[in-house]
Design a protein around this motif. Structure first.
Motif, short mmCIF file in Angstrom:
data_model
loop_
_atom_site.label_atom_id
_atom_site.label_comp_id
_atom_site.label_asym_id
_atom_site.label_seq_id
_atom_site.Cartn_x
_atom_site.Cartn_y
_atom_site.Cartn_z
N ALA A 63 0.83 -1.21 0.00
CA ALA A 63 0.00 0.00 0.00
C ALA A 63 0.87 1.26 0.00
N GLU A 64 1.95 1.25 0.77
CA GLU A 64 2.85 2.40 0.81
C GLU A 64 3.54 2.62 -0.54
N ILE A 65 3.96 1.53 -1.17
CA ILE A 65 4.60 1.63 -2.48
C ILE A 65 3.62 2.15 -3.51
N LEU A 66 2.38 1.68 -3.44
CA LEU A 66 1.35 2.13 -4.38
C LEU A 66 1.09 3.63 -4.22
N VAL A 67 0.98 4.11 -3.00
CA VAL A 67 0.75 5.53 -2.74
C VAL A 67 1.92 6.35 -3.26
N GLU A 68 3.14 5.89 -2.99
CA GLU A 68 4.33 6.61 -3.45
C GLU A 68 4.38 6.68 -4.97
N ALA A 69 4.06 5.57 -5.63
CA ALA A 69 4.06 5.54 -7.10
C ALA A 69 3.01 6.50 -7.66
N MET A 70 1.83 6.52 -7.06
CA MET A 70 0.77 7.41 -7.56
C MET A 70 1.14 8.88 -7.34
N GLN A 71 1.77 9.19 -6.21
CA GLN A 71 2.19 10.57 -5.95
C GLN A 71 3.28 11.02 -6.92
N ASN A 72 4.09 10.08 -7.40
CA ASN A 72 5.15 10.39 -8.35
C ASN A 72 4.67 10.28 -9.80
N ASP A 73 3.35 10.10 -9.99
CA ASP A 73 2.73 10.00 -11.31
C ASP A 73 3.25 8.80 -12.10
N ASP A 74 3.55 7.70 -11.39
CA ASP A 74 3.98 6.46 -12.02
C ASP A 74 2.85 5.44 -11.95
N SER A 75 2.78 4.57 -12.95
CA SER A 75 1.82 3.49 -12.88
C SER A 75 2.49 2.28 -12.24
N LEU A 76 1.69 1.38 -11.70
CA LEU A 76 2.19 0.17 -11.06
C LEU A 76 1.53 -1.01 -11.74
N ASN A 77 2.33 -1.85 -12.38
CA ASN A 77 1.81 -2.97 -13.14
C ASN A 77 2.15 -4.28 -12.45
N ILE A 78 1.14 -5.11 -12.21
CA ILE A 78 1.33 -6.42 -11.61
C ILE A 78 0.91 -7.46 -12.65
N PRO A 79 1.87 -8.23 -13.19
CA PRO A 79 1.55 -9.21 -14.21
C PRO A 79 0.47 -10.20 -13.74
N ALA A 80 -0.41 -10.56 -14.64
CA ALA A 80 -1.51 -11.50 -14.40
C ALA A 80 -2.54 -10.97 -13.41
N PHE A 81 -2.44 -9.69 -13.02
CA PHE A 81 -3.42 -9.09 -12.13
C PHE A 81 -3.99 -7.82 -12.74
N GLY A 82 -3.13 -6.83 -13.00
CA GLY A 82 -3.60 -5.59 -13.60
C GLY A 82 -2.66 -4.45 -13.31
N SER A 83 -3.12 -3.25 -13.64
CA SER A 83 -2.27 -2.08 -13.43
C SER A 83 -3.05 -0.98 -12.72
N PHE A 84 -2.33 -0.25 -11.89
CA PHE A 84 -2.86 0.90 -11.18
C PHE A 84 -2.25 2.13 -11.82
N GLU A 85 -3.10 3.08 -12.22
CA GLU A 85 -2.61 4.29 -12.88
C GLU A 85 -3.18 5.53 -12.20
N PRO A 86 -2.34 6.54 -12.00
CA PRO A 86 -2.86 7.78 -11.42
C PRO A 86 -3.64 8.56 -12.48
N LYS A 87 -4.76 9.10 -12.08
CA LYS A 87 -5.58 9.92 -12.98
C LYS A 87 -5.86 11.24 -12.29
N LEU A 88 -5.70 12.32 -13.02
CA LEU A 88 -5.99 13.63 -12.47
C LEU A 88 -7.38 14.05 -12.92
N LYS A 89 -8.29 14.19 -11.96
CA LYS A 89 -9.63 14.68 -12.27
C LYS A 89 -9.55 16.20 -12.39
N ALA A 90 -10.09 16.70 -13.46
CA ALA A 90 -10.02 18.13 -13.73
C ALA A 90 -10.90 18.94 -12.78
N GLU A 91 -10.58 20.21 -12.70
CA GLU A 91 -11.40 21.13 -11.91
C GLU A 91 -12.78 21.22 -12.57
N ARG A 92 -13.82 21.29 -11.75
CA ARG A 92 -15.17 21.33 -12.31
C ARG A 92 -16.09 22.16 -11.43
#
Length: 90
Positions: A29-58
């Protein structure tokens, strides 16, 4: 499934101590948070990928009062399951 059930099930399946498994999950969980804060995606083979997305101002409207509010941009996490995981779930 809650965290306690996940930890105990993984501990049994891996033959490890529950405390060690909990440390691994918290570390992930800590590694995932750090990766998202650094705008990096985290890919786990045979499972999936976590990607940071910036929601625009609305602009949002409060349903009860009709007052318009400016919602600031925020960083969220998107999960995309792998093709093999999708196939296993079918």
């Amino acid at each position: 499934m809650d965290t306690k059930a996940l930890v105990s099930k993984l501990a049994i399946q891996l033959g490890r101590d529950s405390a060690d498994v909990e440390k691994c999950i918290n570390g992930f969980a800590e590694i995932l948070v750090e990766a998202m804060q650094n705008d990096d995606s985290l890919n786990i083979p045979a499972f999936g990928s976590f990607e940071p997305k910036l929601k625009a101002e609305r602009v949002s409207v409060h349903p009860a009062t009709g007052v318009k509010l400016l919602v600031p941009p925020k960083l969220t996490v998107a999960f995309k399951p792998s093709a093999s995981l999708k196939q296993k779930l079918r």
